[in-house]
Design an enzyme around this catalytic site. Structure first.
Site, PDB file in Angstrom:
ATOM      1  N   LYS A 206       0.864  -1.190   0.000  1.00  0.00           N
ATOM      2  CA  LYS A 206       0.000   0.000   0.000  1.00  0.00           C
ATOM      3  C   LYS A 206       0.895   1.232   0.000  1.00  0.00           C
ATOM      4  O   LYS A 206       2.076   1.184   0.373  1.00  0.00           O
ATOM      5  CB  LYS A 206      -0.944   0.023   1.200  1.00  0.00           C
ATOM      6  CG  LYS A 206      -0.271   0.011   2.578  1.00  0.00           C
ATOM      7  CD  LYS A 206       0.194   1.370   3.061  1.00  0.00           C
ATOM      8  CE  LYS A 206       0.885   1.299   4.418  1.00  0.00           C
ATOM      9  NZ  LYS A 206       1.714   2.489   4.712  1.00  0.00           N
TER      10      LYS A 206
ATOM     11  N   ASP B 153      -1.383  -1.300  10.859  1.00  0.00           N
ATOM     12  CA  ASP B 153      -1.994  -1.194   9.537  1.00  0.00           C
ATOM     13  C   ASP B 153      -2.407  -2.538   8.945  1.00  0.00           C
ATOM     14  O   ASP B 153      -2.810  -2.619   7.790  1.00  0.00           O
ATOM     15  CB  ASP B 153      -1.086  -0.436   8.565  1.00  0.00           C
ATOM     16  CG  ASP B 153       0.294  -1.057   8.435  1.00  0.00           C
ATOM     17  OD1 ASP B 153       0.550  -2.089   9.079  1.00  0.00           O
ATOM     18  OD2 ASP B 153       1.126  -0.505   7.696  1.00  0.00           O
TER      19      ASP B 153
END
Length: 269
Positions: free
Chosen positions: A8, A132
């Site tokens: 990401k 995350d």
């Protein structure tokens, strides 16, 4: 089962306050990109984990994939498996590769052995493994806040844009990245700014780590500037690591331009 945990990027990263537990609250947009590892899970007589590709520091017991398996096995009748990870996403690069591996392990184990773990419980497992990790359970663009483990949908579609990621091989630890940070609330709502044309982001969408890491590692600033010189609509550092990315309107081959660095480039979905 074979899955491909993807990286990401952070589009904007504001560190807004330090928490009583020692972590920091952030505001950021997480966006999935195609740079991926490969994780294979097969039945074995006893559990094992091995990896190829980029060397992973730490012991097998410390690996997040191992922890994901052990966490689920404590609650569900999970048979022993062999996990084999081909590591391609750089470590300590701000791309969330280790978190993705863990989240995809949770999803793969659930699917492979039909455990019927609810979506919410998969999120809860992921949050136990890292700030995350939970993002990679739905694995779609999101506005992330608190420790980065809470998120909501965001109206941001970059499908058809081209992204170039450049990693110069610097490993920046989370402790080092946060050491120079003075938390502060941003002057704007990132969710609103990201609705504007990408060309406007350059002046409003910031990664707070750049202010402290660029003077220490001038190479990072040079790569960001080079991406703009090559025509990027927007360029920035991702997360607290050393990867820079540029978003382009059209396909761009910059691998030869950044010789000696690790470069990944491809379309955004």
């Amino acid at each position: 089962m074979l899955v491909f945990p993807n990286a990401k990027i952070n589009i904007g990263l504001n560190i807004v306050e330090k928490r009583p537990d020692g972590y920091h609250n952030i505001e950021s947009c997480f966006y999935p990109v195609g740079w991926s590892d490969a994780l294979e899970i097969t039945l074995e007589e006893r559990f094992s984990f091995e990896s190829d590709g980029i060397a992973i520091p730490g012991s097998v017991s410390d690996n997040l994939c191992t922890k994901a398996y052990q966490m689920i096995a404590a609650d569900y009748p999970l048979p022993p498996v062999k996990m084999h990870l081909l590591k391609s996403i750089p470590i300590g690069a701000g791309l969330g590769g280790g978190s993705a591996d863990a989240a995809f392990a949770i999803k793969a184990l659930n699917e492979q052995f039909d455990l019927k773990i609810s979506f919410e419980k998969q999120l809860a497992y992921a949050r136990r493994l890292g700030s995350d990790c939970a993002f990679f359970i739905p694995n779609k663009p999101a506005y992330c806040f608190e420790k980065g483990d809470l998120f909501e949908d965001i109206e941001l579609n970059l499908k058809g844009k081209w992204i170039v990621l450049v990693n110069p091989g610097l490993h920046i630890s989370t402790v080092e990245a946060y050491s120079g940070i003075v938390p502060k609330h941003g002057g704007h709502d990132l969710r609103h700014v990201l609705k504007e044309p990408i060309a406007n982001w350059k002046f409003q969408v910031k990664n707070d780590f750049e202010a402290t890491l660029f003077p220490k590692y001038p190479l990072l600033a040079e790569i960001k500037e080079a991406l703009y010189e090559q025509g990027a609509s927007y360029a920035a550092m991702s997360g607290s690591g050393s990867t820079l990315f540029g978003i382009f309107e059209q396909e761009k081959d910059l691998e030869k331009h950044f010789t000696g660095y690790t470069v990944w480039q491809g379309p955004l979905d």
